[in-house]
Design an enzyme around this catalytic site. Sequence first.
Site, PDB file in Angstrom:
ATOM      1  N   LEU A  37       0.837  -1.212   0.000  1.00  0.00           N
ATOM      2  CA  LEU A  37       0.000   0.000   0.000  1.00  0.00           C
ATOM      3  C   LEU A  37       0.867   1.256   0.000  1.00  0.00           C
ATOM      4  O   LEU A  37       0.802   2.085   0.905  1.00  0.00           O
ATOM      5  CB  LEU A  37      -0.999  -0.003   1.173  1.00  0.00           C
ATOM      6  CG  LEU A  37      -1.973  -1.177   1.192  1.00  0.00           C
ATOM      7  CD1 LEU A  37      -2.935  -1.075   2.372  1.00  0.00           C
ATOM      8  CD2 LEU A  37      -2.765  -1.275  -0.114  1.00  0.00           C
ATOM      9  N   ILE A  62       7.570  -6.510  -0.400  1.00  0.00           N
ATOM     10  CA  ILE A  62       8.303  -7.600  -1.060  1.00  0.00           C
ATOM     11  C   ILE A  62       9.806  -7.546  -0.784  1.00  0.00           C
ATOM     12  O   ILE A  62      10.521  -8.497  -1.041  1.00  0.00           O
ATOM     13  CB  ILE A  62       8.058  -7.633  -2.595  1.00  0.00           C
ATOM     14  CG1 ILE A  62       8.418  -6.290  -3.252  1.00  0.00           C
ATOM     15  CG2 ILE A  62       6.623  -8.016  -2.911  1.00  0.00           C
ATOM     16  CD1 ILE A  62       8.500  -6.365  -4.775  1.00  0.00           C
ATOM     17  N   THR A 102      12.800  -1.781  -4.899  1.00  0.00           N
ATOM     18  CA  THR A 102      11.541  -2.527  -5.054  1.00  0.00           C
ATOM     19  C   THR A 102      11.598  -3.469  -6.259  1.00  0.00           C
ATOM     20  O   THR A 102      11.306  -4.659  -6.154  1.00  0.00           O
ATOM     21  CB  THR A 102      10.350  -1.559  -5.198  1.00  0.00           C
ATOM     22  OG1 THR A 102      10.177  -0.898  -3.952  1.00  0.00           O
ATOM     23  CG2 THR A 102       9.072  -2.290  -5.554  1.00  0.00           C
ATOM     24  N   THR A 132       7.360  -4.996 -18.712  1.00  0.00           N
ATOM     25  CA  THR A 132       6.943  -3.919 -19.608  1.00  0.00           C
ATOM     26  C   THR A 132       7.702  -3.957 -20.937  1.00  0.00           C
ATOM     27  O   THR A 132       8.831  -4.464 -20.992  1.00  0.00           O
ATOM     28  CB  THR A 132       7.212  -2.568 -18.910  1.00  0.00           C
ATOM     29  OG1 THR A 132       7.156  -1.510 -19.873  1.00  0.00           O
ATOM     30  CG2 THR A 132       8.607  -2.507 -18.273  1.00  0.00           C
ATOM     31  N   TYR A 157      13.471   3.398 -14.440  1.00  0.00           N
ATOM     32  CA  TYR A 157      12.351   2.448 -14.342  1.00  0.00           C
ATOM     33  C   TYR A 157      12.586   1.250 -15.255  1.00  0.00           C
ATOM     34  O   TYR A 157      12.575   0.098 -14.804  1.00  0.00           O
ATOM     35  CB  TYR A 157      11.025   3.137 -14.699  1.00  0.00           C
ATOM     36  CG  TYR A 157       9.894   2.159 -14.980  1.00  0.00           C
ATOM     37  CD1 TYR A 157       9.398   1.330 -13.975  1.00  0.00           C
ATOM     38  CD2 TYR A 157       9.325   2.041 -16.257  1.00  0.00           C
ATOM     39  CE1 TYR A 157       8.368   0.416 -14.227  1.00  0.00           C
ATOM     40  CE2 TYR A 157       8.303   1.138 -16.520  1.00  0.00           C
ATOM     41  CZ  TYR A 157       7.829   0.322 -15.502  1.00  0.00           C
ATOM     42  OH  TYR A 157       6.820  -0.573 -15.759  1.00  0.00           O
ATOM     43  N   LYS A 161      13.309  -2.747 -14.382  1.00  0.00           N
ATOM     44  CA  LYS A 161      12.452  -3.851 -14.837  1.00  0.00           C
ATOM     45  C   LYS A 161      13.271  -4.838 -15.682  1.00  0.00           C
ATOM     46  O   LYS A 161      13.108  -6.052 -15.569  1.00  0.00           O
ATOM     47  CB  LYS A 161      11.260  -3.317 -15.651  1.00  0.00           C
ATOM     48  CG  LYS A 161      10.234  -2.527 -14.869  1.00  0.00           C
ATOM     49  CD  LYS A 161       9.484  -3.329 -13.811  1.00  0.00           C
ATOM     50  CE  LYS A 161       8.548  -4.372 -14.384  1.00  0.00           C
ATOM     51  NZ  LYS A 161       7.724  -5.011 -13.300  1.00  0.00           N
ATOM     52  N   ASN A 187      -0.823   0.445 -20.478  1.00  0.00           N
ATOM     53  CA  ASN A 187      -2.206   0.127 -20.133  1.00  0.00           C
ATOM     54  C   ASN A 187      -2.978   1.404 -19.828  1.00  0.00           C
ATOM     55  O   ASN A 187      -2.402   2.387 -19.372  1.00  0.00           O
ATOM     56  CB  ASN A 187      -2.262  -0.734 -18.863  1.00  0.00           C
ATOM     57  CG  ASN A 187      -1.847  -2.174 -19.086  1.00  0.00           C
ATOM     58  OD1 ASN A 187      -2.374  -3.066 -18.452  1.00  0.00           O
ATOM     59  ND2 ASN A 187      -0.910  -2.438 -19.979  1.00  0.00           N
TER      60      ASN A 187
HETATM   61  P1  NAD Z   1       0.885   0.571  -9.873  1.00  0.00           P
HETATM   62  O1  NAD Z   1       1.950   1.559  -9.546  1.00  0.00           O
HETATM   63  O2  NAD Z   1      -0.507   1.051 -10.129  1.00  0.00           O
HETATM   64  O3  NAD Z   1       0.776  -0.506  -8.697  1.00  0.00           O
HETATM   65  C1  NAD Z   1       1.894  -1.060  -8.084  1.00  0.00           C
HETATM   66  C2  NAD Z   1       1.424  -1.754  -6.816  1.00  0.00           C
HETATM   67  O4  NAD Z   1       2.570  -2.350  -6.195  1.00  0.00           O
HETATM   68  C3  NAD Z   1       0.811  -0.805  -5.780  1.00  0.00           C
HETATM   69  O5  NAD Z   1      -0.376  -1.365  -5.270  1.00  0.00           O
HETATM   70  C4  NAD Z   1       1.883  -0.697  -4.696  1.00  0.00           C
HETATM   71  O6  NAD Z   1       1.356  -0.463  -3.401  1.00  0.00           O
HETATM   72  C5  NAD Z   1       2.540  -2.056  -4.805  1.00  0.00           C
HETATM   73  N1  NAD Z   1       3.933  -2.030  -4.321  1.00  0.00           N
HETATM   74  C6  NAD Z   1       4.898  -1.132  -4.652  1.00  0.00           C
HETATM   75  N2  NAD Z   1       6.032  -1.397  -3.985  1.00  0.00           N
HETATM   76  C7  NAD Z   1       5.788  -2.497  -3.217  1.00  0.00           C
HETATM   77  C8  NAD Z   1       6.563  -3.268  -2.313  1.00  0.00           C
HETATM   78  N3  NAD Z   1       7.833  -2.937  -2.050  1.00  0.00           N
HETATM   79  N4  NAD Z   1       6.002  -4.333  -1.718  1.00  0.00           N
HETATM   80  C9  NAD Z   1       4.712  -4.667  -1.974  1.00  0.00           C
HETATM   81  N5  NAD Z   1       3.914  -3.965  -2.809  1.00  0.00           N
HETATM   82  C10 NAD Z   1       4.443  -2.901  -3.424  1.00  0.00           C
HETATM   83  O7  NAD Z   1       1.457  -0.255 -11.099  1.00  0.00           O
HETATM   84  P2  NAD Z   1       0.705  -0.879 -12.352  1.00  0.00           P
HETATM   85  O8  NAD Z   1       0.617   0.139 -13.412  1.00  0.00           O
HETATM   86  O9  NAD Z   1      -0.501  -1.602 -11.898  1.00  0.00           O
HETATM   87  O10 NAD Z   1       1.807  -1.948 -12.823  1.00  0.00           O
HETATM   88  C11 NAD Z   1       1.830  -3.252 -12.286  1.00  0.00           C
HETATM   89  C12 NAD Z   1       2.951  -4.047 -12.936  1.00  0.00           C
HETATM   90  O11 NAD Z   1       2.774  -4.089 -14.341  1.00  0.00           O
HETATM   91  C13 NAD Z   1       4.338  -3.442 -12.701  1.00  0.00           C
HETATM   92  O12 NAD Z   1       5.245  -4.486 -12.496  1.00  0.00           O
HETATM   93  C14 NAD Z   1       4.628  -2.705 -13.999  1.00  0.00           C
HETATM   94  O13 NAD Z   1       6.029  -2.641 -14.233  1.00  0.00           O
HETATM   95  C15 NAD Z   1       3.932  -3.599 -15.000  1.00  0.00           C
HETATM   96  N6  NAD Z   1       3.459  -2.930 -16.223  1.00  0.00           N
HETATM   97  C16 NAD Z   1       2.711  -1.793 -16.149  1.00  0.00           C
HETATM   98  C17 NAD Z   1       2.242  -1.208 -17.324  1.00  0.00           C
HETATM   99  C18 NAD Z   1       1.369   0.033 -17.300  1.00  0.00           C
HETATM  100  O14 NAD Z   1       1.067   0.591 -18.354  1.00  0.00           O
HETATM  101  N7  NAD Z   1       0.922   0.502 -16.148  1.00  0.00           N
HETATM  102  C19 NAD Z   1       2.569  -1.771 -18.555  1.00  0.00           C
HETATM  103  C20 NAD Z   1       3.344  -2.934 -18.589  1.00  0.00           C
HETATM  104  C21 NAD Z   1       3.772  -3.513 -17.410  1.00  0.00           C
END
Ligand code: NAD
Length: 351
Positions: A37, A62, A102, A132, A157, A161, A187
């Site tokens: 959170l 994590i 992270t 990503t 970033y 990744k 997304n």
């Molecule tokens: P987001 O930032 O909306 O959500 C990330 C979540 O991870 C949050 O709920 C946060 O509280 C939690 N979090 C962060 N650090 C943490 C930790 N140390 N321990 C536990 N929880 C932790 O991200 P998103 O856009 O939903 O992306 C989710 C995944 O998908 C990521 O790995 C991102 O790299 C990947 N991704 C995102 C997109 C995009 O367009 N948003 C596209 C491709 C891949």
Amino acid sequence: MSKTILVTGGAGFIGSHVIRRLVQRYPHYRIVNLDALTYAGNLENLSDIDDLPNYLFEKGDIRDEAFIEKLFEKHQFTDVIHLAAESHVDRSISNPLEFIQTNIVGTMVLLNAARKFWASNMDGKRFYHISTDEVYGSLGEDGLFTEETAYDPRSPYSASKASSDHLVRAYFHTYHLPVVITNCSNNYGPNQFPEKLIPLSINNIKNEKPIPIYGKGENIRDWLYVEDHASAIDLVFHEGKLGDTYNIGGNNEWKNIDLIRVLCRVMDAELGRPEGSSEKLITFVKDRAGHDMRYAIDSGKIQRELGWSPSVQFEEGIEKTVRWYLSNETWLNNIISGAYEKYYSDQYHKR
Ligand code: NAD
Ligand code: TYD
């Protein structure tokens, strides 16, 4: 229960859509949502399903090895779907170390725990790492990222990744950990934190504030509706070949400025404002440092091998997204009334 799945980052944008889908479609799976959170995590994203008997929330980080080991011991996970990450490029430019901790160290902690707890029997186990398209770097006018494209990350970033992807593959080759990876394009959709282009612009248009476009607005992204990403994740989780990577994309490239013009039109219509009012808010601001020019995905492999394709057209997806933000004012207000204000002023008032 036939599976107990650890989903990390389930309170975030994509994670919440993945959890909703899994909890509803697979009542015989136990879904444990682990989320720290952070500013981006919001349990309101899951308020409609959080009392279902096959869903459980655990708050934790994590990066915390002892905690993660205890969690594995407590729940005896059969699978991991790892989404938790720091996810915003601009924040990675102002605070890169957080991303290393992270995205890289956190992923390592999970890999080590899975390796340790599954050591005696890896059968039927799966560690699914969500990544990503940004790991592939930046394209010129032509070409698409395929699964064979060499990694060339250019922001803290994407570098973090990329590093985590390499580590996941290293655990497959070195320790035979049953892994699978997907790399997805941008997304959009409900529940996205309003620091990213589309929800930030929706919020600004709603409040008649300037829409900040970096540089000339000519950078290109491929956009995928979040529920289509969740459907791809569901499929790869069940049918993806272990050790493989699948690219996921919307086949839907837009120049930022053109995308924002579409969004402005939809916002005018939804808000009942005269056509052209939102476009007047477009403001070109200082470019992002190292701004990648173009991302575009060849998702032929997942289409051919697993039969996935996106189902939501862009106009439809944008309309659904706008309507969601306009009818979920409390969700948005709860976010923008807190630390968001400080972030916004640090990020944009210096531009
Ligand atoms: P987001 O930032 O909306 O959500 C990330 C979540 O991870 C949050 O709920 C946060 O509280 C939690 N979090 C962060 N650090 C943490 C930790 N140390 N321990 C536990 N929880 C932790 O991200 P998103 O856009 O939903 O992306 C989710 C995944 O998908 C990521 O790995 C991102 O790299 C990947 N991704 C995102 C997109 C995009 O367009 N948003 C596209 C491709 C891949
Ligand atoms: P973003 O949503 O941050 O995703 P990513 O950087 O991961 O692609 O940005 C999408 C595109 O929009 C990117 O080219 C940067 C640009 N952008 C702006 O022009 N203005 C903004 O205020 C933001 C947040 C992004």
